[in-house]
Write a protein that holds these residues in place. Structure first.
Motif, PDB file in Angstrom:
ATOM      1  N   HIS A  17       0.838  -1.191   0.000  1.00 26.04           N
ATOM      2  CA  HIS A  17       0.000   0.000   0.000  1.00 26.04           C
ATOM      3  C   HIS A  17       0.881   1.252   0.000  1.00 26.04           C
ATOM      4  N   THR A  18       0.413   2.287  -0.692  1.00 23.10           N
ATOM      5  CA  THR A  18       1.242   3.461  -0.952  1.00 23.10           C
ATOM      6  C   THR A  18       0.691   4.703  -0.278  1.00 23.10           C
ATOM      7  N   PHE A  19       1.554   5.392   0.444  1.00 26.10           N
ATOM      8  CA  PHE A  19       1.223   6.703   1.002  1.00 26.10           C
ATOM      9  C   PHE A  19       1.522   7.737  -0.079  1.00 26.10           C
ATOM     10  N   LEU A  20       0.514   8.496  -0.499  1.00 25.21           N
ATOM     11  CA  LEU A  20       0.615   9.376  -1.668  1.00 25.21           C
ATOM     12  C   LEU A  20       1.143  10.766  -1.291  1.00 25.21           C
ATOM     13  N   LEU A  21       2.350  10.818  -0.775  1.00 20.09           N
ATOM     14  CA  LEU A  21       2.902  12.091  -0.330  1.00 20.09           C
ATOM     15  C   LEU A  21       3.203  13.011  -1.514  1.00 20.09           C
ATOM     16  N   TRP A  22       3.873  12.484  -2.540  1.00 14.49           N
ATOM     17  CA  TRP A  22       4.175  13.310  -3.708  1.00 14.49           C
ATOM     18  C   TRP A  22       2.893  13.782  -4.384  1.00 14.49           C
ATOM     19  N   ALA A  23       1.936  12.885  -4.524  1.00 18.46           N
ATOM     20  CA  ALA A  23       0.685  13.241  -5.200  1.00 18.46           C
ATOM     21  C   ALA A  23      -0.041  14.370  -4.478  1.00 18.46           C
ATOM     22  N   LEU A  24       0.160  14.481  -3.163  1.00 19.68           N
ATOM     23  CA  LEU A  24      -0.512  15.508  -2.367  1.00 19.68           C
ATOM     24  C   LEU A  24       0.274  16.807  -2.284  1.00 19.68           C
ATOM     25  N   ARG A  25       1.514  16.809  -2.749  1.00 17.93           N
ATOM     26  CA  ARG A  25       2.363  17.997  -2.579  1.00 17.93           C
ATOM     27  C   ARG A  25       1.871  19.201  -3.379  1.00 17.93           C
ATOM     28  N   GLY A  26       1.133  18.972  -4.433  1.00 16.80           N
ATOM     29  CA  GLY A  26       0.662  20.089  -5.234  1.00 16.80           C
ATOM     30  C   GLY A  26      -0.566  20.781  -4.682  1.00 16.80           C
TER      31      GLY A  26
ATOM     32  N   GLY B 236       5.788   0.120   7.599  1.00 18.93           N
ATOM     33  CA  GLY B 236       5.985  -0.720   6.422  1.00 18.93           C
ATOM     34  C   GLY B 236       5.203  -0.298   5.199  1.00 18.93           C
ATOM     35  N   LEU B 237       4.606   0.884   5.233  1.00 22.47           N
ATOM     36  CA  LEU B 237       3.904   1.377   4.057  1.00 22.47           C
ATOM     37  C   LEU B 237       4.904   2.016   3.097  1.00 22.47           C
ATOM     38  N   LYS B 238       4.627   1.886   1.812  1.00 23.80           N
ATOM     39  CA  LYS B 238       5.456   2.501   0.786  1.00 23.80           C
ATOM     40  C   LYS B 238       5.080   3.982   0.653  1.00 23.80           C
ATOM     41  N   VAL B 239       6.056   4.870   0.469  1.00 22.33           N
ATOM     42  CA  VAL B 239       5.798   6.290   0.233  1.00 22.33           C
ATOM     43  C   VAL B 239       6.218   6.601  -1.196  1.00 22.33           C
ATOM     44  N   ASP B 240       5.312   7.179  -1.971  1.00 22.81           N
ATOM     45  CA  ASP B 240       5.530   7.312  -3.410  1.00 22.81           C
ATOM     46  C   ASP B 240       6.781   8.094  -3.779  1.00 22.81           C
ATOM     47  N   GLU B 241       7.120   9.142  -3.014  1.00 18.21           N
ATOM     48  CA  GLU B 241       8.247   9.972  -3.409  1.00 18.21           C
ATOM     49  C   GLU B 241       9.587   9.417  -2.945  1.00 18.21           C
ATOM     50  N   ASP B 242       9.590   8.236  -2.340  1.00 14.05           N
ATOM     51  CA  ASP B 242      10.846   7.621  -1.922  1.00 14.05           C
ATOM     52  C   ASP B 242      11.557   6.917  -3.071  1.00 14.05           C
ATOM     53  N   CYS B 243      10.974   6.958  -4.273  1.00 10.85           N
ATOM     54  CA  CYS B 243      11.610   6.301  -5.410  1.00 10.85           C
ATOM     55  C   CYS B 243      12.945   6.994  -5.724  1.00 10.85           C
TER      56      CYS B 243
END
Length: 911
Positions: free
Chosen positions: A203-212, A440-447
């Motif tokens: 499951h992904t925490f949408l941090l980058w998607a929310l930055r805008g 253990g959740l994935k964060v989108d901007e950690d790529c």
């Protein structure tokens, strides 16, 4: 703290005999051991079922291709045949594209996934070609522009809107995700924060998607005036109030949440999808485990009790049952100030689940909807939970069929207000993401691409402590040097200050001065910040390049917001009704720093070098910056807005712009056909918002940072529509705000604005002039019409009157349109007199303006009072009709013939 006696909690539990208690407890006790033994098998079966549901949903929507090759923002923006049609989805594979089009157009009915029944082929074809009545085309309709009322709905393939949203987000790249969430925020929809992925259980925490996403509210400082604040949603620390369901709940927590966030005297806004909405009652297939959040922002009204809550607060909603999504629920318990748990009854299983929360500092509240005969069982377990969860009777609320809903909502609002006032825990989304990582959740901007890009941006911005100083010392070729060059180049064309000197001698002096200025520019070297910026946009990885530009934009805008936290004294007296970003006059704020300043610096390095080669002061082989135009053209092709004219000089960097256009011509091959559309208007008339809504673009509209130059952005036309439309691309030009009214018609600024308007309109096939009132009409635009008429090029003109009032207005009629045109004709005559023309020319004569076909009314943007007001349906309907008509005009050849890029280069040089 209350004691464990029945009397403490008995007050909130409805009366009734407990005829099933003993049997229920025995069944729960016997089942516990068996459940533990079979736990792993149950989990495995559950995951297999979840994966199967995901595959079925993707297949149903026709999105299998995009599970690996993600949808991009460019895909969503493309102009196609369907861009000008009023149609609703008829089969499930229509739903994703319908959703994208509607959301990018800010249509508040986007979450309705109802399908339409199949029609006979003849009827269906006829419907797609149906034209809207002319009266309705130009002045908007009250109907839903996407619905076809003569078709009947069919429930053959019901799909929950949250499933559609999750499927699309899973199939979208990071940048389309970010744009979709920005649009959802403008519609005041709850935003997805944790996106479930049942395929990989990652499951992904949408941090980058929310930055805008930005939020604006009015802040009341103790003893001070109310002031506007705009902050990034990701960085804003607020109390979080979470709602979750345990086992079964007879009542909708989302419906309850909407009511809690809305004033009691208003119809609740549908922030969260709930079961009473069309198609939202359908069972969710892939959206369980989704965490959504919605932010309440006070408006600062002087009216008593106008704001539901005194301070900003966030509400979180976990979809699905907490036992099946414990990881997400733990995230909420560790970041929330209060958690409300809805369930019908508390049995042994529910009790054990709640006991695992022991030791948490979060406040817990239970909202029960008990079955008859469960009173004693509920009491027994509640009394056990008193010491475990540190609750008392005030933390337990009961909702049954006889409960007064309004009274319950007021009670919940009072609890939230109390939590806000006493909240010691205020959390930002960045803080929340840190907790998500530990769970253990994935964060989108950690790529990797995002992190590399961010590091590069940090290298650039770490040296920026004073923006004006940074511009002078690090971006040395623009500012005064570029302004001086622009003045000399204009004087070379006009020769207005020759005095007693002969024209040839005066020209020679000007050329020598220009050479000196350009040589001084060329002696400069690229600073470290510029070198890093060029490396960032030259990156061969498209994804890393997009992240780099995204991080640059976010970082520079945040710096601008920080510099404006203490507003100038002149703004302190403005109230909420003046909260539109455009009304914060540029004179009151210092100029900020944006990505365009770095690109402008590249342009000046390129210009200086090209000029020296032209005059023979540098060999062609010595050029170092030739590749700059290639880098800029790549940005244009990727949909990035590029500056065409800097408003500070109102001069086009001709070699730079034409170089980019030639590079575009070379890269696109085959002399691509362009249709150029520009928008002009006075400051604050909603030009950029209009374009962004019409085409899904990203022209800046932020209160904190709003560039004032002229920008262009390229939109692709789908291959199957190019022949029909007559062009391959649409080039959109967003001009900087012009000065409206008669007082603007004088001085150097006016001359600069005439130049700006002449450029934008001279390049265009279609020009949209935006105004709020006739007195706001920029005279520079009318002046430009006169100049272009002499050159034999007047674009197709559409006049847009936008309602910027605070109240609702009646629908205009043809008489209003004629009156508006008469007033504009009078203004154009006045401009002709200023130009001392022998013949007075009216706007109607210059642009053949028919009030029935060229004048539009756009209703007010917001449905209600910001900051909690969503975009009005009437606004997006009217904008859609304007777009449809513009595309129809292009298709029918009403506007001037399309241009190729070579022709555009010639026009830039002439204007």
């Amino acid at each position: 703290m209350a004691s464990a006696g029945h009397s403490d909690l008995g007050e909130v539990v409805p009366e009734g005999k407990d005829s099933e208690t003993t049997q229920a407890e025995q069944e729960n006790t016997d089942g516990t051991e068996e459940a533990q033994e079979n736990g792993q098998a149950i989990v495995a079966d559950f995951l297999t079922e979840e994966r199967s549901r995901l595959h079925e949903t993707m297949s149903l929507l026709g999105l299998e291709t995009y599970c690996n090759r993600k949808l991009s923002l460019q895909d969503a923006r493309q102009i196609s045949f369907d861009s000008m049609k009023n149609w609703a989805p008829q089969v499930p594979t229509d739903l994703p594209w319908s959703f994208l089009r509607k959301l990018l157009a800010l249509n508040s009915e986007v979450r309705n996934t109802t399908l339409l029944s199949d029609l006979p082929q003849d009827d269906r074809t006829g419907e797609k070609e149906t034209q809207v009545d002319e009266q309705e085309i130009y002045w908007g309709t009250s109907e839903d522009i996407y619905s076809l009322t003569e078709l009947v709905t069919t429930p053959d393939v019901p799909l929950n809107p949250l499933d559609l949203l999750c499927a699309l987000l899973l199939c979208s790249d990071s940048f389309l995700q970010q744009e979709l969430l920005i649009k959802m925020s403008l519609c005041q929809f709850a935003l997805p924060v944790v996106l479930p992925d049942s395929e990989n259980q990652n499951h992904t925490f949408l941090l980058w998607a929310l930055r805008g996403v930005m939020r604006t509210w009015w802040w009341q400082s103790p003893g001070g005036p109310r002031t506007p604040r705009e902050e990034s949603l990701v960085l804003t620390r607020v109390p979080i109030i979470s709602f979750a369901r345990m086992d079964i709940s007879s009542h909708s927590k989302s419906h309850l949440l909407n009511a809690v966030m809305s004033p009691c005297h208003h119809q609740p806004h549908d922030y969260f999808c709930h079961r009473e909405m069309p198609s939202a009652a359908n069972a969710r297939e892939i959206a369980d485990g989704l965490i959504e959040m919605s932010w309440y922002s006070p408006g600062g009204s002087s009216k008593e009790n106008a704001d539901v809550f005194p301070e900003p607060v966030a509400f979180a909603n976990l979809r699905g049952e907490i036992g099946s999504h414990w990881q997400q629920f733990k995230l909420l318990t560790e970041t929330s100030s209060a958690v409300f748990i809805l369930t019908d009854n508390i049995g042994q299983k529910e009790y054990e689940l709640l006991c695992s929360l022991n030791g948490s500092t979060t406040r817990y509240y239970l909202i029960l909807s008990p079955y008859r005969g469960k009173r004693n069982a509920n009491l027994r377990f509640l009394n056990k939970l008193v010491s475990v969860l540190q609750i008392d009777y005030s933390h337990v609320l009961v909702k049954v069929s006889s409960t007064d809903s309004k009274r319950l909502v007021k009670r919940l609002q009072a609890i939230v207000v109390n939590v806000i006032k006493s909240a010691s825990r205020k959390v930002s989304l960045e803080d929340m993401a840190e907790t998500a990582r530990t769970l253990g959740l994935k964060v989108d901007e950690d790529c990797e691409e995002s992190q590399k890009a961010r590091e590069r941006v940090e290298k650039i911005t770490q040296d920026i402590t004073d923006v004006e100083l940074y511009k002078r010392e690090k971006l040395r070729l623009q500012g005064d040097p570029w302004r001086n060059i622009a003045q000399v180049e204009k004087e070379l064309c006009r020769l207005q200050r020759a005095g007693d000197s002969s024209p040839e001698k005066y020209k020679s002096e000007l050329r020598q001065r220009l050479l000196t200025l350009r040589m001084h520019q060329n002696r400069n070297e690229l600073g470290c910040g510029m070198q890093e910026f060029i490396k960032g946009i030259a990156n061969p990885s498209l994804v890393e390049k997009q992240f780099f530009l995204g991080w640059m934009k976010l970082k520079l805008e945040e710096m601008a917001r920080q510099s404006r936290r203490q507003p100038p004294e002149a703004l302190a007296t403005l109230g909420p009704k003046h909260s539109r970003p455009a009304e914060l006059s540029e004179q009151l704020w210092p100029i900020s720093l944006g990505v365009e300043h770095f690109l402008r610096e590249m342009g000046q390095f390129y210009e200086a070098e090209c000029y020296l080669v032209e005059v023979g002061k540098m060999a062609e082989s010595q050029k170092r910056f030739t590749h700059f135009v290639g880098l800029a053209s790549e940005l244009v092709l990727s949909g990035f807005p590029l500056e065409l004219m800097d408003r500070g000089t109102c001069c086009v960097p001709l070699r730079w712009v034409t170089g980019i256009l030639r590079e575009l011509h070379a890269r696109l091959e085959g002399r691509p056909r362009l249709l150029v559309l520009s928008v002009l208007g006075a400051e604050g008339t909603g030009k950029s918002t209009l374009l962004n809504t019409m085409f899904g673009l990203q022209f800046a509209t932020s209160r904190s940072y709003k560039p004032h130059g002229t920008f262009m952005q390229l939109i692709s036309v789908t291959e199957d529509f190019r022949q029909d439309l007559g062009c391959d691309f649409i080039l959109v030009i967003d001009s900087g705000g012009l000065t409206g009214g008669a007082t603007a018609a004088r001085g150097e600024r006016y001359e600069l604005e005439v130049s700006l308007a002449t450029l934008a309109m001279g390049l265009s096939n279609i020009t949209v002039v935006s105004m709020a009132e006739t007195k706001d009409t920029p005279l520079a635009a009318l002046h430009a019409f006169l100049k272009l008429e002499k050159l034999g090029h007047v674009p197709n003109c559409q006049l847009v009157s936008q309602d910027l009032s605070d109240g609702l207005v009646s629908r205009p009629n043809p008489r209003d349109r004629k009156q508006l045109l008469e007033q504009l004709n009078d203004l154009s005559k006045a401009v002709a007199e200023m130009e001392k023309q022998d013949e007075e020319r009216t706007l109607s004569e210059m642009v053949l303006c028919d009030p029935e076909k060229h004048i539009w009314h756009i209703p007010r943007l917001w449905h209600g009072v910001p900051p909690m007001a969503p975009v009005s349906l009437g606004y997006c309907e009217a904008v859609f009709e304007l777009k449809r008509c513009l595309l129809e005009n292009i298709r029918n050849g009403v506007c001037h013939q399309h241009r190729d890029i070579v022709h555009l280069v010639e026009l830039v040089g002439r204007l």
